[in-house]
Design a protein around this motif. Structure first.
Motif, PDB file in Angstrom:
ATOM      1  N   HIS A 183       1.623 -22.109  26.570  1.00 46.71           N
ATOM      2  CA  HIS A 183       2.417 -20.884  26.717  1.00 46.71           C
ATOM      3  C   HIS A 183       3.481 -20.758  25.623  1.00 46.71           C
ATOM      4  N   ALA A 184       4.030 -21.897  25.181  1.00 41.97           N
ATOM      5  CA  ALA A 184       4.961 -21.839  24.049  1.00 41.97           C
ATOM      6  C   ALA A 184       4.235 -21.356  22.795  1.00 41.97           C
ATOM      7  N   TYR A 185       3.012 -21.835  22.606  1.00 44.43           N
ATOM      8  CA  TYR A 185       2.214 -21.428  21.445  1.00 44.43           C
ATOM      9  C   TYR A 185       1.885 -19.940  21.513  1.00 44.43           C
ATOM     10  N   ALA A 186       1.615 -19.451  22.713  1.00 41.16           N
ATOM     11  CA  ALA A 186       1.303 -18.023  22.881  1.00 41.16           C
ATOM     12  C   ALA A 186       2.493 -17.146  22.504  1.00 41.16           C
ATOM     13  N   ALA A 187       3.692 -17.719  22.519  1.00 45.10           N
ATOM     14  CA  ALA A 187       4.907 -16.954  22.197  1.00 45.10           C
ATOM     15  C   ALA A 187       5.478 -17.323  20.836  1.00 45.10           C
ATOM     16  N   LYS A 188       4.719 -18.037  20.006  1.00 46.91           N
ATOM     17  CA  LYS A 188       5.260 -18.551  18.745  1.00 46.91           C
ATOM     18  C   LYS A 188       5.704 -17.455  17.787  1.00 46.91           C
ATOM     19  N   SER A 189       5.144 -16.262  17.913  1.00 49.00           N
ATOM     20  CA  SER A 189       5.527 -15.151  17.025  1.00 49.00           C
ATOM     21  C   SER A 189       6.819 -14.475  17.473  1.00 49.00           C
ATOM     22  N   GLY A 190       7.342 -14.876  18.639  1.00 50.46           N
ATOM     23  CA  GLY A 190       8.507 -14.215  19.215  1.00 50.46           C
ATOM     24  C   GLY A 190       8.130 -13.235  20.305  1.00 50.46           C
ATOM     25  N   LYS A 191       6.822 -13.000  20.457  1.00 54.99           N
ATOM     26  CA  LYS A 191       6.308 -12.142  21.522  1.00 54.99           C
ATOM     27  C   LYS A 191       5.133 -12.860  22.174  1.00 54.99           C
ATOM     28  N   TYR A 192       5.074 -12.860  23.493  1.00 56.00           N
ATOM     29  CA  TYR A 192       4.027 -13.572  24.218  1.00 56.00           C
ATOM     30  C   TYR A 192       2.701 -12.826  24.069  1.00 56.00           C
ATOM     31  N   LYS A 193       1.656 -13.557  23.603  1.00 56.94           N
ATOM     32  CA  LYS A 193       0.375 -12.921  23.294  1.00 56.94           C
ATOM     33  C   LYS A 193      -0.800 -13.726  23.853  1.00 56.94           C
ATOM     34  N   SER A 194      -1.979 -13.125  23.751  1.00 58.12           N
ATOM     35  CA  SER A 194      -3.223 -13.764  24.166  1.00 58.12           C
ATOM     36  C   SER A 194      -3.485 -15.025  23.351  1.00 58.12           C
ATOM     37  N   LEU A 195      -4.039 -16.040  24.033  1.00 58.06           N
ATOM     38  CA  LEU A 195      -4.477 -17.248  23.330  1.00 58.06           C
ATOM     39  C   LEU A 195      -5.864 -17.068  22.721  1.00 58.06           C
ATOM     40  N   THR A 196      -6.620 -16.097  23.215  1.00 53.59           N
ATOM     41  CA  THR A 196      -7.979 -15.868  22.714  1.00 53.59           C
ATOM     42  C   THR A 196      -8.024 -14.611  21.857  1.00 53.59           C
ATOM     43  N   HIS A 197      -9.058 -14.523  21.023  1.00 49.18           N
ATOM     44  CA  HIS A 197      -9.188 -13.414  20.077  1.00 49.18           C
ATOM     45  C   HIS A 197     -10.657 -13.002  19.967  1.00 49.18           C
ATOM     46  N   CYS A 198     -10.864 -11.772  19.542  1.00 47.30           N
ATOM     47  CA  CYS A 198     -12.229 -11.245  19.484  1.00 47.30           C
ATOM     48  C   CYS A 198     -12.382 -10.289  18.301  1.00 47.30           C
ATOM     49  N   THR A 199     -13.536 -10.377  17.629  1.00 49.34           N
ATOM     50  CA  THR A 199     -13.896  -9.392  16.611  1.00 49.34           C
ATOM     51  C   THR A 199     -15.327  -8.924  16.868  1.00 49.34           C
ATOM     52  N   THR A 200     -15.623  -7.720  16.384  1.00 50.59           N
ATOM     53  CA  THR A 200     -16.988  -7.177  16.499  1.00 50.59           C
ATOM     54  C   THR A 200     -17.423  -6.605  15.155  1.00 50.59           C
ATOM     55  N   ASP A 201     -17.121  -7.298  14.076  1.00 45.66           N
ATOM     56  CA  ASP A 201     -17.427  -6.819  12.730  1.00 45.66           C
ATOM     57  C   ASP A 201     -18.883  -7.084  12.364  1.00 45.66           C
ATOM     58  N   ASN A 202     -19.444  -6.170  11.598  1.00 48.92           N
ATOM     59  CA  ASN A 202     -20.810  -6.325  11.065  1.00 48.92           C
ATOM     60  C   ASN A 202     -21.841  -6.626  12.148  1.00 48.92           C
ATOM     61  N   GLU A 203     -21.662  -5.960  13.303  1.00 51.32           N
ATOM     62  CA  GLU A 203     -22.596  -6.089  14.423  1.00 51.32           C
ATOM     63  C   GLU A 203     -22.646  -7.499  15.013  1.00 51.32           C
ATOM     64  N   ILE A 204     -21.598  -8.289  14.740  1.00 45.49           N
ATOM     65  CA  ILE A 204     -21.511  -9.652  15.285  1.00 45.49           C
ATOM     66  C   ILE A 204     -20.332  -9.721  16.255  1.00 45.49           C
ATOM     67  N   PHE A 205     -20.612 -10.176  17.455  1.00 47.78           N
ATOM     68  CA  PHE A 205     -19.568 -10.414  18.464  1.00 47.78           C
ATOM     69  C   PHE A 205     -19.069 -11.847  18.286  1.00 47.78           C
ATOM     70  N   ARG A 206     -17.756 -11.995  18.096  1.00 50.77           N
ATOM     71  CA  ARG A 206     -17.167 -13.331  17.943  1.00 50.77           C
ATOM     72  C   ARG A 206     -15.942 -13.432  18.847  1.00 50.77           C
ATOM     73  N   PHE A 207     -15.869 -14.534  19.594  1.00 46.99           N
ATOM     74  CA  PHE A 207     -14.783 -14.746  20.566  1.00 46.99           C
ATOM     75  C   PHE A 207     -14.317 -16.188  20.401  1.00 46.99           C
ATOM     76  N   TRP A 208     -12.990 -16.388  20.234  1.00 43.00           N
ATOM     77  CA  TRP A 208     -12.515 -17.746  19.968  1.00 43.00           C
ATOM     78  C   TRP A 208     -11.106 -17.969  20.507  1.00 43.00           C
ATOM     79  N   ILE A 209     -10.753 -19.246  20.547  1.00 42.43           N
ATOM     80  CA  ILE A 209      -9.418 -19.659  20.971  1.00 42.43           C
ATOM     81  C   ILE A 209      -8.932 -20.750  20.028  1.00 42.43           C
ATOM     82  N   ASP A 210      -7.668 -20.685  19.638  1.00 43.22           N
ATOM     83  CA  ASP A 210      -6.983 -21.785  18.974  1.00 43.22           C
ATOM     84  C   ASP A 210      -6.010 -22.350  19.997  1.00 43.22           C
ATOM     85  N   LEU A 211      -6.289 -23.570  20.435  1.00 43.48           N
ATOM     86  CA  LEU A 211      -5.513 -24.140  21.534  1.00 43.48           C
ATOM     87  C   LEU A 211      -4.765 -25.393  21.075  1.00 43.48           C
ATOM     88  N   PRO A 212      -3.421 -25.394  21.223  1.00 42.05           N
ATOM     89  CA  PRO A 212      -2.674 -26.620  20.942  1.00 42.05           C
ATOM     90  C   PRO A 212      -2.731 -27.509  22.180  1.00 42.05           C
TER      91      PRO A 212
END
Length: 442
Positions: A308-337
């Motif tokens: 949860h500290a990592y999720a707020a590292k930018s100064g605003k609390y955010k999602s730990l996971t991320h998603c892109t749908t570029d070039n017809e490719i679905f990608r879903f990932w997490i960077d977890l400390p």
């Protein structure tokens, strides 16, 4: 009812503790005594082992221990142990594992394994003088003073990686830190890190007292406030991810692949910009992480705090996971400390922890980091998949159905009836009770 304080509670036997509690707080209710005794282990040696994990123990508190199979992680097929009481967590993880099984599974990358600790101190000396003292004298002395402590860890590939002086005087008058980074190999490393830091404090005190560039008044101003590891480890990071062509996303809810990808990405983006949603979003991630953390004998409180500290590292609390749908490719990932270990602590003591680690193929600490990140990502995928299609309640309440029926005292035949009754319906607490009352003519 007025209660009286107790002296020497920790010195009482288990039975004396229970008798005192029953008399003082529970009106000598013998039903509660039976409940406590019901959870004792019949094996006296095993019960003694559990009693000695903590203090003032009077019974055991059981949690369900489940298995989520079919996790393909970096080419290895694993079954994950999960200790969790919340309905649908294990089922959701299993469903995600199955979804990604024929799409390449989960891929992970260890980004870094650096852990941190600090000696916090107050010193009324000009920062430039403190920095000169650190660079030209203190740092070398700190490393020398901890050589005996770090020897075994260095032999295993860990040890003290670096020490920095941090000037925090702009935030608190005369406040400095010795900020140290550590490698701890396959251990979580808390005891190792804290032992090093406590030696830092002693060495700092000795060296300040001998420093010729400091006045006596400056030397006397030194106060070692505390020496302690940090559970925030932003440089102990693992990435877990899944990806496939959008055309291969095929969901059984009836939604098109394109709509699924679009709605899923929107859901993640909302969690990246809206803290109210991010909090619940990340709680779902940690449902998966914590369940495996507990099953492997690690510290879920430290894991939670760090994430949860990592999720707020930018100064605003955010999602730990991320998603892109570029070039017809679905990608879903997490960077977890995450900072965990596979040696030390309960790992060599708790029988189910030993079972869990054996089940996972006796992983290294880095491999366990990967498994935990995958568990969190899988849990989040399952939650978002439900939210953007059928809604969260359909699956969650179906898993919660047995809890409701157990509260109502349903028989095994009645449970079978209700499982079949709600096979194609969304479970609601109100409807279960109504149907139950009709069945029993209440």
């Amino acid at each position: 009812m007025n209660h009286t304080p107790v002296e020497g509670f920790s010195k009482l036997s288990k039975q004396e503790k229970i008798d005192w509690l029953l008399q003082e707080y529970l009106e000598n209710n013998q039903d509660f005594k039976k409940v406590l005794e019901q959870y004792y282990n019949e094996d006296a040696d095993l019960q003694k082992l559990h009693d000695e994990f903590s203090e003032n123990t009077i019974s055991n508190f059981y949690m369900p221990y489940g298995i989520a199979p079919n996790f393909l992680i970096d080419g290895k097929l694993l079954a994950l142990p999960m200790a969790v009481e919340e309905s649908s967590v294990v089922a959701a993880a299993s469903k995600s594992a199955k979804f990604w099984l024929n799409k390449g599974g989960f891929k992970t990358t260890i980004i870094n394994t650096e852990k941190l600790g600090h000696t916090h101190f107050i010193l009324n000396v000009e920062p430039h003088k403190v920095l000169h003292f650190f660079n030209f004298k203190l740092k070398k002395k700190l490393l020398e003073a901890t050589e005996a402590i770090t020897k075994n860890m260095r032999n295993r590939g860990g040890g003290i990686l670096n020490i920095k002086l941090i000037d925090k005087t702009a935030d608190l008058e005369n406040y400095f830190q010795l900020k140290a980074s550590f490698g701890t190999a396959d251990s979580m490393g808390a005891n190792f890190i804290n032992s090093c830091l406590e030696q830092f404090g002693k060495t700092l005190k000795e060296e300040v007292s001998k420093e010729e560039s400091f006045t006596e008044e400056e030397k006397n101003s030194l106060q070692i406030v505390m020496n302690i590891l940090s559970n925030f480890t932003p440089n102990c990071i693992v990435r877990a991810e899944v990806s496939c062509k959008i055309e291969d996303l095929k969901d059984d809810s009836g939604i098109s692949n394109e709509d699924f990808a679009w709605k899923f990405k929107q859901a993640v983006t909302i969690a990246e910009i809206e803290p109210y949603r991010a909090t619940t979003h990340n709680k779902g991630v940690m449902n998966g992480v914590d369940a495996v953390v507990i099953a492997t004998g690690n510290d879920f409180r430290a894991t939670e705090a760090c994430a949860h500290a990592y999720a707020a590292k930018s100064g605003k609390y955010k999602s730990l996971t991320h998603c892109t749908t570029d070039n017809e490719i679905f990608r879903f990932w997490i960077d977890l400390p995450i900072s965990v270990g596979v040696v030390g602590g309960l790992t060599n003591l708790h029988p189910l922890v030993k079972f869990s680690l054996s089940l996972l193929g006796k992983p290294s600490a880095q491999e366990l980091m990967s498994i935990l990140a995958v568990s969190g990502l899988a849990q989040n995928f399952a939650a978002l998949r439900s939210l953007i299609t059928t809604g969260i309640q359909k699956g969650h309440m179906k898993m919660h159905l047995l809890n409701i029926l157990n509260q109502l005292g349903a028989t095994e035949d009645e449970k079978k009836y209700f499982v079949n009754y709600f096979k194609d319906k969304t479970v609601s607490h109100h409807e279960v009770i109504d149907e139950f009352n009709k069945m029993r003519n209440l």
